[in-house]
Design a protein around this motif. Structure first.
Motif, PDB file in Angstrom:
ATOM      1  N   ASP A 155       0.778  -1.158   0.495  1.00  0.00           N
ATOM      2  CA  ASP A 155      -0.255  -0.343   0.177  1.00  0.00           C
ATOM      3  C   ASP A 155       0.085   1.281   0.153  1.00  0.00           C
ATOM      4  OD1 ASP A 155      -1.762  -1.607   0.171  1.00  0.00           O
ATOM      5  OD2 ASP A 155      -2.301  -1.325   2.277  1.00  0.00           O
ATOM      6  N   PRO A 156       0.478   2.344  -0.705  1.00  0.00           N
ATOM      7  CA  PRO A 156       1.124   3.672  -1.369  1.00  0.00           C
ATOM      8  C   PRO A 156       1.256   4.104   0.399  1.00  0.00           C
ATOM      9  CG  PRO A 156       0.572   2.731  -3.095  1.00  0.00           C
ATOM     10  CD  PRO A 156      -0.033   2.222  -2.468  1.00  0.00           C
ATOM     11  N   THR A 157       2.000   5.085   0.535  1.00  0.00           N
ATOM     12  CA  THR A 157       2.033   5.872   1.939  1.00  0.00           C
ATOM     13  C   THR A 157       2.725   7.073   1.998  1.00  0.00           C
ATOM     14  OG1 THR A 157       3.649   5.212   3.384  1.00  0.00           O
ATOM     15  CG2 THR A 157       1.663   3.949   3.257  1.00  0.00           C
ATOM     16  N   PHE A 158       2.371   8.302   2.176  1.00  0.00           N
ATOM     17  CA  PHE A 158       2.582   9.367   2.463  1.00  0.00           C
ATOM     18  C   PHE A 158       2.930   9.925   4.453  1.00  0.00           C
ATOM     19  CE2 PHE A 158      -0.887  11.573   0.908  1.00  0.00           C
ATOM     20  CZ  PHE A 158      -0.909  12.409   2.130  1.00  0.00           C
ATOM     21  N   SER A 159       3.947  10.482   4.309  1.00  0.00           N
ATOM     22  CA  SER A 159       4.273  11.374   5.854  1.00  0.00           C
ATOM     23  C   SER A 159       4.414  12.451   5.636  1.00  0.00           C
ATOM     24  CB  SER A 159       4.700  10.178   6.664  1.00  0.00           C
ATOM     25  OG  SER A 159       4.621   9.259   6.815  1.00  0.00           O
ATOM     26  N   ALA A 160       3.555  13.394   6.784  1.00  0.00           N
ATOM     27  CA  ALA A 160       4.403  14.415   7.147  1.00  0.00           C
ATOM     28  C   ALA A 160       4.625  15.239   8.482  1.00  0.00           C
ATOM     29  CB  ALA A 160       3.020  15.291   6.462  1.00  0.00           C
ATOM     30  N   GLN A 161       6.063  15.247   8.952  1.00  0.00           N
ATOM     31  CA  GLN A 161       6.064  15.709   9.837  1.00  0.00           C
ATOM     32  C   GLN A 161       6.057  16.314  11.027  1.00  0.00           C
ATOM     33  OE1 GLN A 161       9.914  14.406  11.473  1.00  0.00           O
ATOM     34  NE2 GLN A 161       8.863  12.831  12.764  1.00  0.00           N
ATOM     35  N   PHE A 162       6.154  17.316  11.475  1.00  0.00           N
ATOM     36  CA  PHE A 162       6.174  18.568  11.621  1.00  0.00           C
ATOM     37  C   PHE A 162       6.336  18.578  13.552  1.00  0.00           C
ATOM     38  CE2 PHE A 162       1.333  18.081  11.799  1.00  0.00           C
ATOM     39  CZ  PHE A 162       1.210  18.287  12.747  1.00  0.00           C
ATOM     40  N   ARG A 163       6.881  20.191  14.679  1.00  0.00           N
ATOM     41  CA  ARG A 163       7.102  19.627  15.451  1.00  0.00           C
ATOM     42  C   ARG A 163       6.348  20.482  16.395  1.00  0.00           C
ATOM     43  NH1 ARG A 163      13.225  20.458  17.110  1.00  0.00           N
ATOM     44  NH2 ARG A 163      12.870  20.828  19.620  1.00  0.00           N
ATOM     45  N   VAL A 164       5.951  20.316  17.773  1.00  0.00           N
ATOM     46  CA  VAL A 164       5.637  21.391  18.157  1.00  0.00           C
ATOM     47  C   VAL A 164       5.871  21.649  19.964  1.00  0.00           C
ATOM     48  CG1 VAL A 164       3.010  20.790  17.116  1.00  0.00           C
ATOM     49  CG2 VAL A 164       3.014  19.654  19.783  1.00  0.00           C
TER      50      VAL A 164
END
Length: 167
Positions: A155-164
């Motif tokens: 299964d294709p995936t994408f991820s986005a990561q950010f900081r708080v």
């Protein structure tokens, strides 16, 4: 209907068309930025990484240009508008990775922000410009990767990561 060369009427067969549909599943995870001392704990003043992972477990692709995510930023944290991992490989406030998704992503055009109390309905509605550093006014992180999200195995995936930072 049409006729064959012998003049007989040809009937239209029952033909079934199956539209292959994408099935997108989104998951948001959290991990502490620090790995030693008090930095390992989710306490006020410490930073965490949020990672949004979207998987297409369906049989079809998404329509081109239709992916839009408006991720709510909890009131208990402040969005970090800077290099999310310092000396690490990321170079901006959001890091994007993918595996087999077939998307394109440009930080300058495919990430936006909203300070609205309600979720934006479109990427164009994400018009807030965050200040450098920690910005408590960012209420939604808006993502709009381009292209069609592919289907297939795995299964294709994408991820986005950010900081708080925890308030």
């Amino acid at each position: 209907s049409s006729t064959d060369p012998g003049g007989q009427q040809l009937g239209v067969s029952d033909i079934t068309f199956t539209k292959l549909e994408p099935l997108l599943v989104a998951l948001k995870t959290v991990a502490m930025v620090g790995t030693s001392g008090n930095e390992r704990f989710a306490i006020p003043g410490n930073d965490v990484f949020y990672t949004l992972t979207v998987t297409n477990s369906g049989d079809g692709r998404t329509d081109s240009g239709t992916l839009f995510l408006a991720d709510p930023i909890p009131a208990e944290v402040e969005f970090f508008n800077g290099d999310l991992d310092g000396a690490g490989p990321a170079t901006g406030a959001v890091s994007f990775t993918q595996s087999g998704a077939g998307l394109t992503f440009t930080l300058a055009t495919d990430v936006a922000y909203s300070d609205s109390g309600t979720a934006p309905a479109t990427f164009a509605a994400c018009t807030y410009t965050p200040i450098a550093g920690y910005d408590p006014n960012v209420r939604y992180l808006c993502l709009n990767p381009k292209g069609q999200m592919l289907a297939g195995a795995p299964d294709p995936t994408f991820s986005a990561q950010f900081r708080v930072r925890i308030k």
